[in-house]
Write a protein that holds these residues in place. Structure first.
Motif, PDB file in Angstrom:
ATOM      1  N   THR A  47     -19.077   2.247  46.942  1.00  0.00           N
ATOM      2  CA  THR A  47     -20.403   2.635  46.470  1.00  0.00           C
ATOM      3  C   THR A  47     -21.389   2.653  47.638  1.00  0.00           C
ATOM      4  N   ASN A  48     -22.575   3.184  47.364  1.00  0.00           N
ATOM      5  CA  ASN A  48     -23.645   3.032  48.350  1.00  0.00           C
ATOM      6  C   ASN A  48     -24.031   1.560  48.438  1.00  0.00           C
ATOM      7  N   ASN A  59     -29.673   6.704  59.113  1.00  0.00           N
ATOM      8  CA  ASN A  59     -29.241   6.580  57.718  1.00  0.00           C
ATOM      9  C   ASN A  59     -28.139   5.535  57.630  1.00  0.00           C
ATOM     10  N   ASN A  61     -27.096   3.575  55.195  1.00  0.00           N
ATOM     11  CA  ASN A  61     -26.227   3.629  54.031  1.00  0.00           C
ATOM     12  C   ASN A  61     -25.121   4.671  54.199  1.00  0.00           C
ATOM     13  N   GLN A  62     -25.489   5.849  54.643  1.00  0.00           N
ATOM     14  CA  GLN A  62     -24.499   6.913  54.818  1.00  0.00           C
ATOM     15  C   GLN A  62     -23.468   6.549  55.871  1.00  0.00           C
ATOM     16  N   VAL A  65     -20.968   4.003  54.305  1.00  0.00           N
ATOM     17  CA  VAL A  65     -20.064   4.638  53.347  1.00  0.00           C
ATOM     18  C   VAL A  65     -19.027   5.497  54.069  1.00  0.00           C
ATOM     19  N   GLU A  84     -21.951   6.983  44.002  1.00  0.00           N
ATOM     20  CA  GLU A  84     -23.336   6.580  44.239  1.00  0.00           C
ATOM     21  C   GLU A  84     -23.896   5.936  42.978  1.00  0.00           C
ATOM     22  N   THR A 112     -18.522  -2.801  47.792  1.00  0.00           N
ATOM     23  CA  THR A 112     -19.974  -2.623  47.869  1.00  0.00           C
ATOM     24  C   THR A 112     -20.602  -3.776  48.639  1.00  0.00           C
TER      25      THR A 112
END
Length: 218
Positions: A47-48, A59, A61-62, A65, A84, A112
């Motif tokens: 997940t994010n 970024n 978070n990106q 992931v 997401e 996560t």
């Protein structure tokens, strides 16, 4: 089978050492104990991440992931997918929240966590090293230098999709200082996340460690 191969190699090397009256140094892969077996699940859903503080121009978070989805897919047998989600307050203590995300996937786990990535400038006084014949009574030269420090504070959670229960949790805190005060956040992030990966994969994949052994013939 692996134990048999190791024993065979040891036997051969020992026979050579006896013939030459020398000692042999061996490098042997020794499996580590797995704290959490990732391969017992059919699917890992990444997940994010819950970002505690955004990093300007990066970024986070990106990057997390993309990094984990690639690395886990390269090192596990099961399917790896991305989902997401919108986080609720105190999500990691709410089993119902996670249980309702993937109601039709019994043999899946959620990968996560929450993360904070910070940077700061620290100043340090550098003292010039004395030359061999330098006068000890001469005042030593000092200069003020800046160092840019990055810290990655990551709480990782592995959650069972069927029950919403946290199966494994660990905090990783990695930091590093750079002499270049203009060092960028993406470059530093790659070095820090590599450290996290090495520690994490030793736990969930049981990567082998290399140990040295000696065969000595009198």
């Amino acid at each position: 089978m692996k134990k048999i191969k190791i024993a065979l190699v040891l036997t051969i090397l020992f026979s050579f050492s006896c013939a030459s009256n020398e000692y042999w140094k061996l490098r042997i892969d020794v499996p580590r104990k797995i704290a959490f077996d990732l391969d017992q699940y059919n699917e890992v859903v990444i997940t994010n991440f819950l970002i505690k503080e955004e990093t300007k121009g990066f970024n986070l978070n990106q990057e997390l992931v993309d990094y984990f989805s690639f690395e886990i897919s390269q090192n596990t047998k099961g399917k790896v997918s991305i989902k997401e989600i919108i986080f609720e307050e105190e999500p990691f203590k709410n089993e119902a929240f996670w249980k309702n995300l993937l109601p039709d996937r019994e043999k899946a786990i959620l990968f996560t966590g929450d993360v904070q990535y910070t940077e700061e400038i620290r100043k340090a006084i550098l003292q010039k090293q004395d030359d061999r014949f330098e006068d000890p009574f001469v005042t030593k030269k000092r200069s003020l230098a800046e160092r840019r420090f990055y810290t990655l504070n990551l709480d990782l959670y592995i959650i069972e999709a069927k029950t919403g229960k946290v199966l494994y949790k660990r905090n990783f805190k990695e930091s590093k200082g750079f002499e270049n005060p203009k060092q960028t956040a993406p470059f530093a992030f790659f070095e820090l996340i590599q450290r996290v990966k090495e520690k994490l994969f030793r736990i969930i994949l049981g990567n082998t460690s290399i140990q040295e052994r000696y065969l000595i013939h009198d």
